[in-house]
Design a protein around this motif. Structure first.
Motif, PDB file in Angstrom:
ATOM      1  N   MET A   1     -15.652   3.647  -5.352  1.00 58.87           N
ATOM      2  CA  MET A   1     -14.551   2.771  -5.649  1.00 58.87           C
ATOM      3  C   MET A   1     -13.692   2.586  -4.426  1.00 58.87           C
ATOM      4  N   ALA A   2     -14.006   3.111  -3.316  1.00 64.04           N
ATOM      5  CA  ALA A   2     -13.145   3.016  -2.146  1.00 64.04           C
ATOM      6  C   ALA A   2     -13.017   1.575  -1.722  1.00 64.04           C
ATOM      7  N   GLY A   3     -12.234   0.789  -2.451  1.00 61.03           N
ATOM      8  CA  GLY A   3     -12.005  -0.593  -2.100  1.00 61.03           C
ATOM      9  C   GLY A   3     -10.526  -0.834  -1.993  1.00 61.03           C
ATOM     10  N   SER A   4     -10.015  -1.555  -0.982  1.00 62.77           N
ATOM     11  CA  SER A   4      -8.587  -1.821  -0.891  1.00 62.77           C
ATOM     12  C   SER A   4      -8.270  -2.988  -0.019  1.00 62.77           C
ATOM     13  N   ALA A   5      -7.203  -3.625  -0.366  1.00 54.87           N
ATOM     14  CA  ALA A   5      -6.711  -4.705   0.475  1.00 54.87           C
ATOM     15  C   ALA A   5      -5.787  -4.097   1.501  1.00 54.87           C
ATOM     16  N   VAL A   6      -6.190  -4.030   2.714  1.00 55.50           N
ATOM     17  CA  VAL A   6      -5.327  -3.504   3.749  1.00 55.50           C
ATOM     18  C   VAL A   6      -4.285  -4.558   4.050  1.00 55.50           C
ATOM     19  N   LEU A   7      -3.048  -4.125   4.121  1.00 52.64           N
ATOM     20  CA  LEU A   7      -1.971  -5.064   4.387  1.00 52.64           C
ATOM     21  C   LEU A   7      -2.130  -5.619   5.793  1.00 52.64           C
ATOM     22  N   GLY A   8      -2.324  -6.878   5.887  1.00 53.15           N
ATOM     23  CA  GLY A   8      -2.397  -7.514   7.198  1.00 53.15           C
ATOM     24  C   GLY A   8      -0.992  -7.762   7.668  1.00 53.15           C
ATOM     25  N   SER A   9      -0.690  -8.981   8.022  1.00 45.91           N
ATOM     26  CA  SER A   9       0.667  -9.286   8.448  1.00 45.91           C
ATOM     27  C   SER A   9       1.581  -9.445   7.247  1.00 45.91           C
ATOM     28  N   GLY A  10       0.997  -9.682   6.064  1.00 51.61           N
ATOM     29  CA  GLY A  10       1.797  -9.847   4.860  1.00 51.61           C
ATOM     30  C   GLY A  10       1.741  -8.613   3.999  1.00 51.61           C
ATOM     31  N   GLN A  11       2.134  -8.778   2.737  1.00 49.81           N
ATOM     32  CA  GLN A  11       2.146  -7.674   1.799  1.00 49.81           C
ATOM     33  C   GLN A  11       1.396  -8.091   0.549  1.00 49.81           C
ATOM     34  N   ALA A  12       0.771  -7.124  -0.121  1.00 52.00           N
ATOM     35  CA  ALA A  12       0.144  -7.386  -1.402  1.00 52.00           C
ATOM     36  C   ALA A  12       1.246  -7.523  -2.443  1.00 52.00           C
ATOM     37  N   VAL A  13       1.003  -8.330  -3.439  1.00 53.85           N
ATOM     38  CA  VAL A  13       1.979  -8.530  -4.505  1.00 53.85           C
ATOM     39  C   VAL A  13       2.055  -7.263  -5.337  1.00 53.85           C
ATOM     40  N   ALA A  14       3.256  -6.790  -5.590  1.00 55.35           N
ATOM     41  CA  ALA A  14       3.440  -5.565  -6.358  1.00 55.35           C
ATOM     42  C   ALA A  14       3.396  -5.849  -7.859  1.00 55.35           C
ATOM     43  N   ALA A  15       3.433  -4.769  -8.635  1.00 56.70           N
ATOM     44  CA  ALA A  15       3.450  -4.835 -10.089  1.00 56.70           C
ATOM     45  C   ALA A  15       4.493  -5.868 -10.544  1.00 56.70           C
ATOM     46  N   PRO A  16       4.453  -6.372 -11.768  1.00 57.14           N
ATOM     47  CA  PRO A  16       3.913  -5.741 -12.960  1.00 57.14           C
ATOM     48  C   PRO A  16       2.493  -6.182 -13.360  1.00 57.14           C
ATOM     49  N   HIS A  17       1.884  -7.050 -12.619  1.00 58.32           N
ATOM     50  CA  HIS A  17       0.575  -7.553 -13.025  1.00 58.32           C
ATOM     51  C   HIS A  17      -0.549  -6.871 -12.259  1.00 58.32           C
ATOM     52  N   TRP A  18      -1.636  -6.575 -12.949  1.00 54.59           N
ATOM     53  CA  TRP A  18      -2.825  -6.029 -12.319  1.00 54.59           C
ATOM     54  C   TRP A  18      -3.437  -7.091 -11.423  1.00 54.59           C
ATOM     55  N   GLN A  19      -3.938  -6.693 -10.267  1.00 55.08           N
ATOM     56  CA  GLN A  19      -4.478  -7.618  -9.281  1.00 55.08           C
ATOM     57  C   GLN A  19      -5.957  -7.332  -9.044  1.00 55.08           C
ATOM     58  N   SER A  20      -6.670  -8.332  -8.547  1.00 53.39           N
ATOM     59  CA  SER A  20      -8.042  -8.129  -8.105  1.00 53.39           C
ATOM     60  C   SER A  20      -8.023  -7.366  -6.789  1.00 53.39           C
ATOM     61  N   ILE A  21      -9.106  -6.693  -6.486  1.00 52.78           N
ATOM     62  CA  ILE A  21      -9.256  -5.964  -5.228  1.00 52.78           C
ATOM     63  C   ILE A  21      -9.777  -6.944  -4.191  1.00 52.78           C
ATOM     64  N   SER A  22      -9.172  -6.932  -2.998  1.00 51.66           N
ATOM     65  CA  SER A  22      -9.603  -7.897  -1.976  1.00 51.66           C
ATOM     66  C   SER A  22      -9.882  -7.194  -0.650  1.00 51.66           C
ATOM     67  N   GLY A  23     -10.882  -6.374  -0.632  1.00 54.68           N
ATOM     68  CA  GLY A  23     -11.256  -5.708   0.613  1.00 54.68           C
ATOM     69  C   GLY A  23     -11.246  -4.212   0.453  1.00 54.68           C
ATOM     70  N   PRO A  24     -11.790  -3.479   1.384  1.00 57.30           N
ATOM     71  CA  PRO A  24     -11.854  -2.022   1.238  1.00 57.30           C
ATOM     72  C   PRO A  24     -10.521  -1.343   1.534  1.00 57.30           C
ATOM     73  N   PHE A  25     -10.146  -0.361   0.698  1.00 58.09           N
ATOM     74  CA  PHE A  25      -8.969   0.469   0.966  1.00 58.09           C
ATOM     75  C   PHE A  25      -9.381   1.510   1.985  1.00 58.09           C
ATOM     76  N   THR A  26      -8.495   1.837   2.892  1.00 58.64           N
ATOM     77  CA  THR A  26      -8.848   2.767   3.953  1.00 58.64           C
ATOM     78  C   THR A  26      -8.444   4.200   3.664  1.00 58.64           C
ATOM     79  N   SER A  27      -7.518   4.436   2.738  1.00 58.34           N
ATOM     80  CA  SER A  27      -7.053   5.793   2.483  1.00 58.34           C
ATOM     81  C   SER A  27      -6.830   5.999   0.991  1.00 58.34           C
ATOM     82  N   CYS A  28      -7.829   6.583   0.329  1.00 56.40           N
ATOM     83  CA  CYS A  28      -7.739   6.816  -1.113  1.00 56.40           C
ATOM     84  C   CYS A  28      -8.087   8.255  -1.442  1.00 56.40           C
ATOM     85  N   ALA A  29      -7.413   8.781  -2.465  1.00 62.36           N
ATOM     86  CA  ALA A  29      -7.786  10.082  -2.999  1.00 62.36           C
ATOM     87  C   ALA A  29      -9.136   9.936  -3.695  1.00 62.36           C
TER      88      ALA A  29
END
Length: 146
Positions: A1-29
């Protein structure tokens, strides 16, 4: 499941809505199975962009063979967030993004430690809540000469 949207120059939209995954996450438990339904998994991730802005993310997936009802919450050093209750269909992966804030410099090895930074994610499936810690990060070291 190690997938994540790494923040580029912008920011990912925060809660309250669930979002699709858009790229690999680099640091996950490590991904863990939820206690309520076998095949429903989650993990706490930390995203840090090039500007040293960070956010904790709850990443979930459903490989149980049936739809489940989910909700999520994040408590982090960058603020708290909750994602609304929704249906997570089988074969689906979603993320609940917490607030974004500047990652302060850490002071490791001292009594007045600042950092490392991260948070706790809570994932509710069919009314049962499980939680775990996200990964943690520091913004360099700001250790003065003692």
């Amino acid at each position: 499941m190690a997938g994540s949207a790494v923040l580029g120059s912008g920011q990912a939209v925060a809660a309250p809505h669930w979002q699709s995954i858009s790229g690999p996450f680099t640091s996950c438990a490590k991904t863990v199975g939820h206690t309520a339904v076998s095949g429903v998994n989650f993990q706490g991730c930390l995203i840090v962009n090039a500007n040293m802005d960070a956010q904790v993310v709850l990443v979930v997936n459903n490989h149980s063979g049936a739809a489940v009802t989910i909700s999520g919450a994040i408590e982090s050093d960058f603020g708290n967030a909750s994602c609304v209750q929704t249906t997570l269909n089988t074969g689906t992966q979603r993320a609940c993004y917490g607030p974004t804030a500047a990652l302060a410099e850490c002071r490791e090895g001292h009594a007045d430690v600042a950092g490392p930074y991260g948070g706790t994610v809570r994932f509710t499936v069919n009314g049962v809540t499980s939680e775990m810690e996200s990964t943690k990060a520091c913004n360099g070291y700001a250790d003065p000469l003692d």
